[in-house]
Design a protein around this motif. Structure first.
Motif, PDB file in Angstrom:
ATOM      1  N   ILE A 171       7.299  15.603  22.541  1.00 28.63           N
ATOM      2  CA  ILE A 171       7.651  15.748  21.119  1.00 28.63           C
ATOM      3  C   ILE A 171       8.595  14.620  20.698  1.00 28.63           C
ATOM      4  N   LYS A 172       9.572  14.359  21.591  1.00 25.75           N
ATOM      5  CA  LYS A 172      10.544  13.296  21.305  1.00 25.75           C
ATOM      6  C   LYS A 172       9.833  11.940  21.149  1.00 25.75           C
ATOM      7  N   LYS A 173       8.883  11.711  22.086  1.00 25.97           N
ATOM      8  CA  LYS A 173       8.142  10.455  22.076  1.00 25.97           C
ATOM      9  C   LYS A 173       7.315  10.340  20.793  1.00 25.97           C
ATOM     10  N   SER A 174       6.736  11.479  20.411  1.00 29.27           N
ATOM     11  CA  SER A 174       5.875  11.454  19.237  1.00 29.27           C
ATOM     12  C   SER A 174       6.699  11.256  17.958  1.00 29.27           C
ATOM     13  N   ILE A 175       7.918  11.846  17.927  1.00 25.52           N
ATOM     14  CA  ILE A 175       8.812  11.638  16.775  1.00 25.52           C
ATOM     15  C   ILE A 175       9.201  10.160  16.684  1.00 25.52           C
ATOM     16  N   GLU A 176       9.501   9.588  17.867  1.00 25.57           N
ATOM     17  CA  GLU A 176       9.872   8.169  17.954  1.00 25.57           C
ATOM     18  C   GLU A 176       8.746   7.281  17.411  1.00 25.57           C
ATOM     19  N   ARG A 177       7.519   7.622  17.868  1.00 30.28           N
ATOM     20  CA  ARG A 177       6.367   6.821  17.460  1.00 30.28           C
ATOM     21  C   ARG A 177       6.157   6.933  15.947  1.00 30.28           C
ATOM     22  N   GLU A 178       6.296   8.152  15.460  1.00 29.88           N
ATOM     23  CA  GLU A 178       6.132   8.426  14.027  1.00 29.88           C
ATOM     24  C   GLU A 178       7.124   7.579  13.209  1.00 29.88           C
ATOM     25  N   ARG A 179       8.367   7.504  13.737  1.00 29.56           N
ATOM     26  CA  ARG A 179       9.420   6.761  13.050  1.00 29.56           C
ATOM     27  C   ARG A 179       9.074   5.264  13.010  1.00 29.56           C
ATOM     28  N   LEU A 180       8.551   4.765  14.146  1.00 32.35           N
ATOM     29  CA  LEU A 180       8.171   3.350  14.214  1.00 32.35           C
ATOM     30  C   LEU A 180       7.048   3.040  13.231  1.00 32.35           C
ATOM     31  N   VAL A 181       6.070   3.955  13.180  1.00 35.81           N
ATOM     32  CA  VAL A 181       4.939   3.760  12.265  1.00 35.81           C
ATOM     33  C   VAL A 181       5.452   3.729  10.830  1.00 35.81           C
ATOM     34  N   GLN A 182       6.396   4.665  10.521  1.00 34.46           N
ATOM     35  CA  GLN A 182       6.960   4.704   9.170  1.00 34.46           C
ATOM     36  C   GLN A 182       7.686   3.404   8.830  1.00 34.46           C
ATOM     37  N   GLU A 183       8.446   2.886   9.801  1.00 31.30           N
ATOM     38  CA  GLU A 183       9.192   1.646   9.556  1.00 31.30           C
ATOM     39  C   GLU A 183       8.249   0.471   9.342  1.00 31.30           C
ATOM     40  N   MET A 184       7.172   0.445  10.140  1.00 34.73           N
ATOM     41  CA  MET A 184       6.172  -0.613  10.023  1.00 34.73           C
ATOM     42  C   MET A 184       5.510  -0.553   8.647  1.00 34.73           C
ATOM     43  N   THR A 185       5.175   0.656   8.211  1.00 37.75           N
ATOM     44  CA  THR A 185       4.530   0.823   6.902  1.00 37.75           C
ATOM     45  C   THR A 185       5.463   0.334   5.798  1.00 37.75           C
ATOM     46  N   LEU A 186       6.739   0.661   5.963  1.00 37.32           N
ATOM     47  CA  LEU A 186       7.742   0.247   4.986  1.00 37.32           C
ATOM     48  C   LEU A 186       7.842  -1.281   4.948  1.00 37.32           C
ATOM     49  N   ALA A 187       7.836  -1.915   6.148  1.00 36.36           N
ATOM     50  CA  ALA A 187       7.918  -3.378   6.225  1.00 36.36           C
ATOM     51  C   ALA A 187       6.713  -4.009   5.534  1.00 36.36           C
ATOM     52  N   GLN A 188       5.539  -3.416   5.760  1.00 32.11           N
ATOM     53  CA  GLN A 188       4.321  -3.952   5.133  1.00 32.11           C
ATOM     54  C   GLN A 188       4.409  -3.848   3.614  1.00 32.11           C
ATOM     55  N   GLU A 189       4.948  -2.710   3.162  1.00 34.31           N
ATOM     56  CA  GLU A 189       5.057  -2.479   1.730  1.00 34.31           C
ATOM     57  C   GLU A 189       6.035  -3.471   1.097  1.00 34.31           C
ATOM     58  N   MET A 190       7.169  -3.677   1.789  1.00 36.51           N
ATOM     59  CA  MET A 190       8.168  -4.613   1.273  1.00 36.51           C
ATOM     60  C   MET A 190       7.607  -6.022   1.213  1.00 36.51           C
ATOM     61  N   GLN A 191       6.812  -6.347   2.244  1.00 39.77           N
ATOM     62  CA  GLN A 191       6.227  -7.676   2.299  1.00 39.77           C
ATOM     63  C   GLN A 191       5.247  -7.892   1.148  1.00 39.77           C
ATOM     64  N   ARG A 192       4.486  -6.849   0.853  1.00 37.12           N
ATOM     65  CA  ARG A 192       3.544  -6.950  -0.279  1.00 37.12           C
ATOM     66  C   ARG A 192       4.300  -7.218  -1.572  1.00 37.12           C
ATOM     67  N   LYS A 193       5.486  -6.607  -1.672  1.00 39.65           N
ATOM     68  CA  LYS A 193       6.278  -6.776  -2.898  1.00 39.65           C
ATOM     69  C   LYS A 193       6.877  -8.178  -3.017  1.00 39.65           C
ATOM     70  N   LEU A 194       6.930  -8.895  -1.894  1.00 32.52           N
ATOM     71  CA  LEU A 194       7.458 -10.266  -1.940  1.00 32.52           C
ATOM     72  C   LEU A 194       6.424 -11.244  -2.503  1.00 32.52           C
ATOM     73  N   LEU A 195       5.166 -10.819  -2.480  1.00 34.64           N
ATOM     74  CA  LEU A 195       4.122 -11.695  -3.029  1.00 34.64           C
ATOM     75  C   LEU A 195       4.076 -11.510  -4.547  1.00 34.64           C
ATOM     76  N   PRO A 196       3.579 -12.534  -5.273  1.00 34.70           N
ATOM     77  CA  PRO A 196       3.548 -12.414  -6.730  1.00 34.70           C
ATOM     78  C   PRO A 196       2.755 -11.177  -7.164  1.00 34.70           C
ATOM     79  N   GLN A 197       3.266 -10.492  -8.161  1.00 32.27           N
ATOM     80  CA  GLN A 197       2.585  -9.274  -8.624  1.00 32.27           C
ATOM     81  C   GLN A 197       1.541  -9.601  -9.688  1.00 32.27           C
ATOM     82  N   GLY A 198       1.511 -10.844 -10.117  1.00 31.72           N
ATOM     83  CA  GLY A 198       0.508 -11.256 -11.099  1.00 31.72           C
ATOM     84  C   GLY A 198       0.232 -12.738 -10.941  1.00 31.72           C
ATOM     85  N   LEU A 199      -0.621 -13.267 -11.787  1.00 33.94           N
ATOM     86  CA  LEU A 199      -0.938 -14.688 -11.712  1.00 33.94           C
ATOM     87  C   LEU A 199      -0.254 -15.406 -12.866  1.00 33.94           C
ATOM     88  N   PRO A 200       0.163 -16.651 -12.669  1.00 37.64           N
ATOM     89  CA  PRO A 200       0.830 -17.348 -13.766  1.00 37.64           C
ATOM     90  C   PRO A 200      -0.165 -17.651 -14.886  1.00 37.64           C
TER      91      PRO A 200
END
Lengths: 279, 118
Positions: free
Chosen positions: A25-54
């Motif tokens: 259970i502990k391992k699975s919670i740990e893994r879940e947390r890592l997946v969540q952090e990775m998803t968050l990093a991906q989301e933040m990275q998407r936000k660093l790209l332009p949201q529209g075209l000039p």
């Protein structure tokens, strides 16, 4: 006596199962947390790209960046330097994961602040290298391709720092443009500065320039890569098609080549088409 | 996909690492480990034979950057040899030939070590 031993043995077995369950259970919670952090990093990275075209008169631009499964390091951006000049940049931060995402946000900060100060892409690269070298760790580096387009004249100033060459698509021919220049973060100021050259490309009305990352040219089917020639063929000629259409044609060709397998690396494409309208 | 192996051998005072397969973010730690153990053993003359290296990503290139300073500080070098055109192009785009000696074959790299020791 025998019953006692059996009883104890049963308890011991149950305790083992309980301990094992708690560990899982502990391992699975740990893994879940890592997946969540990775998803968050991906989301933040998407936000660093332009949201529209000039929307700049006289130029037609389209862009796409598709992240691979992991957090990668592809970056593209635009900056409207004046009413008649626009800066276009595409880059790739070495490595993957959270460190790549951090460096990418640093590169964005550098681009958004320094691009306004330097009218020459070469000068920008030299300064960006100095800033980045001070903070980047020694096994990381960044490749960039930066162009400043004057939308009145079609003059496109280009500097390349270790990045894939620019594809210039004309009406009757297309060719890669590869000014010299090493990646950022690899060498000290003077050494770096000596390697960087600036090239000026005179576009004809309707010409397009394709910026991309190695996820495009290195898209592979078994050990065969998409490569530069297929990219050039997929872009075709500047025969009146829009930037969006050229981008779609390239993406379709890559998809067909990798036979709809999921791409191994991030893929970024930016198509800049100069319309040649004079106000 | 992530198949990568390193074979190590010694030629007089020069350590040769033969890389085989895909060197990317997943397999780079293997190469880091190999460099680290060479440095621990104070072996600073290193040839990387890339004959069977089929792919290298930016994370793979980063490994060389991580160790070159320490190696050169100790009067050694990392020289690379036997690259395929495809692998060479990745090094070349980034400007690595300005930072590393890249030779056509291992013998040439070996001779350069022998020459500089004289």
């Amino acid at each position: 006596m025998k019953d006692d031993v059996e009883l104890l043995s049963t308890f011991a077995d149950q305790a083992t199962v309980a301990i094992e369950n708690s560990r899982l259970i502990k391992k699975s919670i740990e893994r879940e947390r890592l997946v969540q952090e990775m998803t968050l990093a991906q989301e933040m990275q998407r936000k660093l790209l332009p949201q529209g075209l000039p929307a700049v008169r006289g130029v037609d631009i389209d862009a796409i960046s598709t992240p691979a499964f992991e957090v990668g390091g592809d970056y593209y951006d635009f900056v409207e330097l004046s009413e008649t000049t626009i800066g276009v940049i595409v880059g790739d931060v070495s490595g993957k994961g959270i460190p790549a995402a951090f460096y990418m946000s640093e590169v964005k900060g550098i681009f958004q602040s320094l691009s306004a100060l330097y009218a020459s892409p070469r000068d920008f690269m030299v300064r960006a290298n100095a800033v980045l070298s001070a903070s980047i760790d020694k096994h990381s580096f960044v490749s960039l391709l930066y162009g400043i387009l004057d939308v009145r004249t079609g003059r496109f100033q280009i500097a390349r720092a270790g990045h894939c060459p620019l594809l210039h698509v004309g009406r009757s021919d297309s060719a890669y443009l590869r000014p010299d220049g090493m990646g950022l973060g690899l060498a000290e100021d003077d050494f770096f500065s000596d390697t960087i050259e600036e090239h000026t490309l005179q576009l004809a009305p309707g010409d397009a320039c394709v910026f991309y990352t190695d996820g495009v040219t290195e898209a592979h089917r078994n050990s065969d890569e998409f490569g530069y020639e297929r990219l050039r063929a997929a872009a075709g000629l500047a025969d009146g098609k829009s930037a969006a259409r050229m981008k779609e044609d390239i993406l379709r060709a890559v998809d067909a080549f990798i036979e709809n397998e999921s791409p191994h690396d991030d893929m970024t494409l930016v198509v800049v088409k100069w319309l040649g309208l004079t106000a | 996909m992530s198949d990568f192996t390193i074979a190590q051998r010694e030629r007089e005072n020069v350590q040769v690492l033969e890389l085989k397969g895909y060197l990317d973010a997943h397999t780079a730690p293997k190469l880091e480990e190999a460099f680290q153990s060479l440095l621990n053993a104070q072996r600073y003359n290193i040839i990387i034979n890339c004959r069977d290296l089929s792919y290298i990503s930016s994370a793979g290139l980063g490994v060389f950057m991580a160790y070159i300073e320490d190696v050169r500080k100790n009067k050694g070098d990392i020289k690379l040899s036997n690259m395929s055109a495809k692998v060479y192009n990745v090094f070349d785009l980034l400007g690595f030939p300005l930072l590393y000696e890249i030779t056509k074959d291992e013998q040439e790299a070996f001779n350069k070590f022998a020459g500089s020791a004289r």
